[in-house]
Scaffold this motif. Sequence first.
Motif, short mmCIF file in Angstrom:
data_model
loop_
_atom_site.label_atom_id
_atom_site.label_comp_id
_atom_site.label_asym_id
_atom_site.label_seq_id
_atom_site.Cartn_x
_atom_site.Cartn_y
_atom_site.Cartn_z
N UNK A 145 0.73 -1.07 -0.02
CA UNK A 145 0.12 -0.11 -0.17
C UNK A 145 0.75 1.48 0.08
N UNK A 146 1.89 1.31 0.60
CA UNK A 146 2.84 2.31 0.77
C UNK A 146 3.67 2.46 -0.54
N UNK A 147 4.00 1.52 -1.17
CA UNK A 147 4.57 1.44 -2.72
C UNK A 147 3.60 2.43 -3.50
N UNK A 148 2.38 1.83 -3.52
CA UNK A 148 1.02 2.41 -4.21
C UNK A 148 0.96 4.02 -3.98
N UNK A 149 1.08 4.40 -2.61
CA UNK A 149 0.93 6.01 -2.09
C UNK A 149 2.22 6.49 -2.75
N UNK A 150 3.26 6.05 -2.74
CA UNK A 150 4.50 6.63 -3.22
C UNK A 150 4.64 6.82 -4.95
N UNK A 151 3.82 5.72 -5.45
CA UNK A 151 3.72 5.91 -6.98
C UNK A 151 2.83 7.15 -7.28
N UNK A 152 1.79 7.39 -6.27
CA UNK A 152 0.70 8.51 -6.58
C UNK A 152 1.59 9.89 -6.45
N UNK A 153 2.59 9.73 -5.22
CA UNK A 153 3.49 10.85 -5.05
C UNK A 153 4.15 11.12 -6.11
N UNK A 154 4.97 10.35 -6.60
CA UNK A 154 5.74 10.44 -7.93
C UNK A 154 4.95 11.00 -9.01
N UNK A 155 3.78 10.59 -9.29
CA UNK A 155 3.00 11.08 -10.44
C UNK A 155 2.99 12.46 -10.13
N UNK A 156 2.46 12.92 -8.74
CA UNK A 156 2.09 14.34 -8.40
C UNK A 156 3.44 15.17 -8.70
N UNK A 157 4.73 14.58 -8.28
CA UNK A 157 5.93 15.30 -8.55
C UNK A 157 6.15 15.42 -10.03
N UNK A 158 5.92 14.53 -10.95
CA UNK A 158 5.99 14.84 -12.28
C UNK A 158 5.14 15.76 -13.02
N UNK A 159 3.86 16.01 -12.40
CA UNK A 159 2.95 16.95 -12.71
C UNK A 159 3.57 18.38 -12.25
N UNK A 160 4.09 18.30 -11.15
CA UNK A 160 4.74 19.79 -10.41
C UNK A 160 5.84 20.02 -11.28
N UNK A 161 6.75 19.04 -12.01
CA UNK A 161 7.84 19.44 -12.96
C UNK A 161 7.30 19.99 -14.02
N UNK A 162 6.08 19.51 -14.58
CA UNK A 162 5.53 20.27 -15.73
C UNK A 162 4.91 21.58 -15.58
N UNK A 163 4.53 21.71 -14.45
CA UNK A 163 3.98 23.12 -13.95
C UNK A 163 5.31 24.14 -13.67
N UNK A 164 6.20 23.54 -13.28
CA UNK A 164 7.32 24.52 -13.26
C UNK A 164 7.91 24.80 -14.46
N UNK A 165 7.99 23.90 -15.43
CA UNK A 165 8.45 24.10 -16.85
C UNK A 165 7.36 25.33 -17.53
N UNK A 166 6.16 25.17 -17.25
CA UNK A 166 5.10 26.28 -17.88
C UNK A 166 5.53 27.44 -17.25
N UNK A 167 5.87 27.66 -15.88
CA UNK A 167 6.15 28.82 -15.19
C UNK A 167 7.48 29.35 -15.73
N UNK A 168 8.49 28.67 -16.07
CA UNK A 168 9.76 29.08 -16.44
C UNK A 168 9.46 29.66 -17.77
N UNK A 169 8.60 28.84 -18.64
CA UNK A 169 8.32 29.74 -19.86
C UNK A 169 7.59 30.73 -20.04
N UNK A 170 6.74 30.96 -19.04
CA UNK A 170 5.82 32.16 -18.99
C UNK A 170 6.94 33.25 -18.28
#
Length: 600
Positions: free
Chosen positions: A566-591
């Motif tokens: 269950x913890x591994x599944x939760x960490x996978x979810x956290x990893x997915x959120x971190x990836x989305x955060x990378x995308x948001x940071x990239x958009x912010x950098x472009x802006x």
Amino acid sequence: MRIKINVGVIPALVLAAVICTVSYREHQKTALSGSEQVVQLIVKQQADKVNELLARQDNHVRKWAGENVYGMAIEFNTLAELDKKFGDMLGEAPDFCALLLTDASGTVLVSRSAVQSSGKALSGADLKGKTVPEAARFAKQQQPTALLLPTEIPAKLGLSFAQTYVLGFPCADSSNKHNGYILAYFDWSILQNHTVQTQDILSQRGLVGGQTGILQRADRMSLAHTDPAHIGHIWEVEDHLATWFQADENAQAVAPFSIDGMACYVCFEPIGIRTAKTTGNQPSTGPLGLLIWVPESSIVAEARAVLRFTVTMAIIGAVALLIVFWLISGNICKPLKQIIDTLAVSSDHVSQAAGQISQGSQSLAQGSSQQAAGLQESTSSLDEIFSMTKQNAEHARTATQLATDSQQTAEKGNKVMKLMEQAINDIQTSANETSKIIKVINEIAFQTNLLALNAAVEAARAGDSGKGFAVVAEEVRNLALRSAEAAKNTSAKIELSLNHTKNGVDLSKNVAHALEDITGMSNKVNNLINQIATASEQQVNGIEQIRNSIMQVDQVTQQNAAHAEESASAVEELNSQATRMNGIVGDLMSLVTNQSNRKS
């Protein structure tokens, strides 16, 4: 531009909220699961101790019931001898506070208390001559019985509990007529100490505020409690909790209930001596229950602390982001771009760390699964060892019986050899007497020979008239010589027989000594086999306890494996959120980069 830039804070706030929620739920789930396992283990261990204690007292009373001396003492008025015997009985069963012998009407004839047996003065009034109402409850019992009764006996001994286990049985005289009762009163303060000890164990495990009690499952009367003020009172709870407490299938289960307006987690285990078939709402296992309830706030305190820390850090991060975006709106894009670059690197690191944690969680889950498989193999091996050890114990008991039979046979052979030795001695004595008789015959033959010679001489003197007498004398002389020769041969044979008899006596003594040595060695072998049998039985008990412990560890390991997945599944979810955060940071950098180019 400032409005557009400030809108970029929203995804960061959403991500922080998601992280806080996931972290809190996982920590709360882990805390609840771990606390449930701890409570279940403590309930099981303490209940086993109580049941073992009560079973030991029941065994003592059943052993005493096998001695048919109490009714005889009443019949033949030998009660004074029972006082010392009662003291010895309490010495081997110190968990009883009093031991009474009453007549058929319940009047105490002989009493002995634990304080008397320990050499101290009796703290209460002497019980002899008092009437014990609970004695009549054992009139229809044909064997030793345990009843949980209200009684005044402990109070008369200076003890504070008003209800306890009374173990008793009726006794009879020589004509098998009922004439009295034996009553043994259990020292209930020992179970009160168990509840205090259980509360200390809960506190040591971090479950502060947990409480423990021993209650009657039928009416929820509190017989022992960490708070002595509750003893003797009915436990007032909601109806569904009372029903849950009486159901056997809920034993060792942990369930949430509201107690005195406070959310708690409750667990119980049946205890007590079961003496008869149950009816009505009486539980079918133990008439009592060891109950533990722990406040929910104590269990989830750690998870809430983690939530507060996570929320605090999220607020600090949000404030920092607001400041950063405010600076961007104030035309400091270049320094802000450096900060965003740093934030991007940190985001990458977070993503990498989440991936590593995910791999670690998966490895932990796999390791836990392998450990569970290993524990199952260990359990199977222990089962085989347990079976072999049990078989060895049975063989040891068989060898003990054979050694005992061999010892008895050797003792019988020793007795027979002693009888044979006595018979050979008698033969030797008879042979000695016969030898003396042969010596007498030899002397008679010698005298007869002399008389024959004298007769021959006298016949020669007589001339022709003595010739016939001379012939007779010659024959007598020959007969005397033959008798002497026969006596000599017989004497030699008797002497030889005496020597053989003496050798036989010596040999029989040696055989007797050898048989005595064999008997002694048989005793030693018998003692050694008895020790081996006892050690084997103890080993069987020890292996069985180890097997039960490993089974419990196996269950905990399997649960840990499930939690790791269950913890591994939760960490996978956290990893997915971190990836989305990378995308948001990239958009912010472009802006920010586009705005900087426009200004230039």
